[in-house]
Design a protein around this motif. Structure first.
Motif, short mmCIF file in Angstrom:
data_model
loop_
_atom_site.label_atom_id
_atom_site.label_comp_id
_atom_site.label_asym_id
_atom_site.label_seq_id
_atom_site.Cartn_x
_atom_site.Cartn_y
_atom_site.Cartn_z
N ARG A 34 0.83 -1.20 0.00
CA ARG A 34 0.00 0.00 0.00
C ARG A 34 0.87 1.25 0.00
N TYR A 35 0.27 2.35 -0.50
CA TYR A 35 0.97 3.63 -0.53
C TYR A 35 0.78 4.38 0.78
N GLU A 36 1.84 5.04 1.21
CA GLU A 36 1.79 5.89 2.39
C GLU A 36 2.35 7.26 2.02
N VAL A 37 1.94 8.29 2.74
CA VAL A 37 2.37 9.66 2.44
C VAL A 37 2.94 10.31 3.70
N TYR A 38 4.10 10.93 3.56
CA TYR A 38 4.70 11.73 4.64
C TYR A 38 4.74 13.18 4.17
N MET A 39 4.26 14.11 5.02
CA MET A 39 4.29 15.53 4.70
C MET A 39 4.87 16.30 5.88
N ASN A 40 5.70 17.29 5.58
CA ASN A 40 6.28 18.12 6.62
C ASN A 40 6.38 19.55 6.10
N MET A 41 5.70 20.48 6.76
CA MET A 41 5.72 21.89 6.33
C MET A 41 6.31 22.79 7.42
N GLN A 42 7.05 22.17 8.33
CA GLN A 42 7.64 22.94 9.43
C GLN A 42 8.99 23.51 9.03
N GLU A 43 9.30 24.71 9.51
CA GLU A 43 10.60 25.30 9.23
C GLU A 43 11.73 24.47 9.84
N ASP A 44 11.45 23.80 10.96
CA ASP A 44 12.47 22.98 11.62
C ASP A 44 12.32 21.51 11.24
N TYR A 45 12.05 21.23 9.97
CA TYR A 45 11.85 19.86 9.50
C TYR A 45 13.06 18.97 9.78
N ARG A 46 14.24 19.56 9.92
CA ARG A 46 15.45 18.78 10.18
C ARG A 46 15.42 18.12 11.56
N LYS A 47 14.53 18.58 12.44
CA LYS A 47 14.48 18.04 13.80
C LYS A 47 13.53 16.86 13.94
N ASP A 48 12.85 16.49 12.87
CA ASP A 48 11.91 15.37 12.93
C ASP A 48 12.70 14.07 13.14
N PRO A 49 12.52 13.38 14.30
CA PRO A 49 13.31 12.19 14.60
C PRO A 49 12.76 10.90 14.00
N SER A 50 11.62 10.97 13.31
CA SER A 50 10.97 9.77 12.80
C SER A 50 11.77 9.14 11.66
N MET A 51 11.47 7.87 11.36
CA MET A 51 12.12 7.16 10.27
C MET A 51 11.88 7.88 8.94
N LEU A 52 10.62 8.30 8.69
CA LEU A 52 10.30 8.96 7.43
C LEU A 52 10.95 10.33 7.34
N GLY A 53 11.07 11.02 8.48
CA GLY A 53 11.78 12.29 8.50
C GLY A 53 13.23 12.10 8.12
N SER A 54 13.84 11.03 8.64
CA SER A 54 15.23 10.73 8.32
C SER A 54 15.41 10.40 6.85
N ILE A 55 14.49 9.58 6.29
CA ILE A 55 14.57 9.23 4.87
C ILE A 55 14.43 10.48 4.01
N SER A 56 13.50 11.37 4.39
CA SER A 56 13.29 12.60 3.63
C SER A 56 14.54 13.46 3.62
N ARG A 57 15.21 13.55 4.75
CA ARG A 57 16.43 14.36 4.81
C ARG A 57 17.53 13.73 3.95
N GLN A 58 17.58 12.41 3.90
CA GLN A 58 18.54 11.74 3.03
C GLN A 58 18.26 12.07 1.56
N LEU A 59 16.97 12.08 1.20
CA LEU A 59 16.60 12.42 -0.17
C LEU A 59 16.93 13.88 -0.48
N LEU A 60 16.75 14.76 0.50
CA LEU A 60 17.10 16.17 0.31
C LEU A 60 18.59 16.35 0.07
N ARG A 61 19.38 15.49 0.70
CA ARG A 61 20.83 15.60 0.53
C ARG A 61 21.32 14.88 -0.72
N GLY A 62 20.39 14.25 -1.44
CA GLY A 62 20.78 13.49 -2.61
C GLY A 62 21.46 14.35 -3.67
#
Length: 274
Positions: A34-62
């Protein structure tokens, strides 16, 4: 596909009307069935400790460079002058010539920063879609400074990390770019071809009777298999058949590969027995 694009555009339209000037991260991925969606519109998105927050930051650094796409393995179609929230965007459709790795559709701004990314497997199923966007400044992706030589980083008393850049080919266009050594028995090897990536995690098997596993996790394929008291787990954007092939190659050359990688050396095609 059309339904997904409509939803994706709608989400961004809602962001613009309610959160103009803020950053928005949207990450949609296939997980198991199944599909899942992660959304983050916070200015301090880098502080999200969740697994999906971490994956998103890795993608941002891609990092992405059109010049590094191997033409012997991919066809590339470019479309220019696409308007996206007032920014001029170019689209790249990067299709593998063989079905052993995944297809990517990239939207880049005039600074070659990634605006959006979609990845499809070899059955043309959407694996994941990602965007990090600032409605004032544009894409949130940026180039990072890269060392062109081997770099070792100590981590604790037993683990080491080794990172590489522009290394020779290891197998079928993929180059070895990262090694994590957890201890003398556990190692993680990462490979990329300029578009797709995969990692191979090697450790002693707890049970030789474990059946092979093939599944989709967070928009990537995962394949795990036990051979001769060793468990191999491959995770990335290549086919299950290619993953089995890599496991067989590494197992056949395991002693030499583990010794070289653990010492911080780059793995090339020379390490593979012909």
């Amino acid at each position: 596909m059309k339904k997904f694009l409509f939803i994706f555009t709608l989400l961004f339209a809602l962001h613009v009307s309610a959160y103009a000037g803020q950053k928005a991260i949207v990450f949609k991925f296939l997980n198991q069935d199944r599909y899942e969606v992660y959304m983050n519109m916070q200015e301090d998105y880098r502080k999200d400790p969740s697994m999906l927050g971490s994956i998103s930051r890795q993608l941002l650094r891609g990092f992405f460079s059109v010049d590094r796409i191997p033409s012997q393995y991919y066809d590339v179609i470019k479309s220019d002058n696409i308007s996206y929230f007032g920014f001029n965007i170019s689209q790249y459709v990067i299709t593998p010539k063989d079905k052993d790795r995944f297809k990517s559709i990239l939207w880049l701004d005039d600074k070659d920063h990634i605006v959006k990314l979609e990845v499809y497997d070899n059955t043309d199923t959407l694996m994941f879609a990602f965007s990090g966007f600032d409605y004032v400044d544009g894409a949130m992706h940026g180039y990072k400074n890269r060392e062109h030589s081997k770099k070792a980083l100590k981590k604790g008393r037993s683990g080491h990390k080794f990172k590489f850049w522009d290394t020779p080919e290891f197998y079928k266009g993929f180059s070895h770019f990262h090694t994590t050594v957890f201890n003398t028995n556990v190692i993680d090897l990462s490979f990329e071809d300029g578009v797709n990536r995969f990692s191979v995690f090697i450790k002693p098997a707890m049970n030789n009777n474990i059946s092979a596993v093939s599944k989709i996790v967070y928009g990537n394929y995962l394949f795990s298999r036990v051979i001769d008291d060793t468990e191999y787990t491959v995770y990335g954007t290549v086919s299950f058949g290619f993953m089995e092939e890599i496991v067989d190659i590494i197992h056949r050359n395991k002693k030499n590969i583990v010794a070289m990688a653990s010492s911080g050396n780059i793995l090339t095609s020379d390490v593979i027995k012909k």
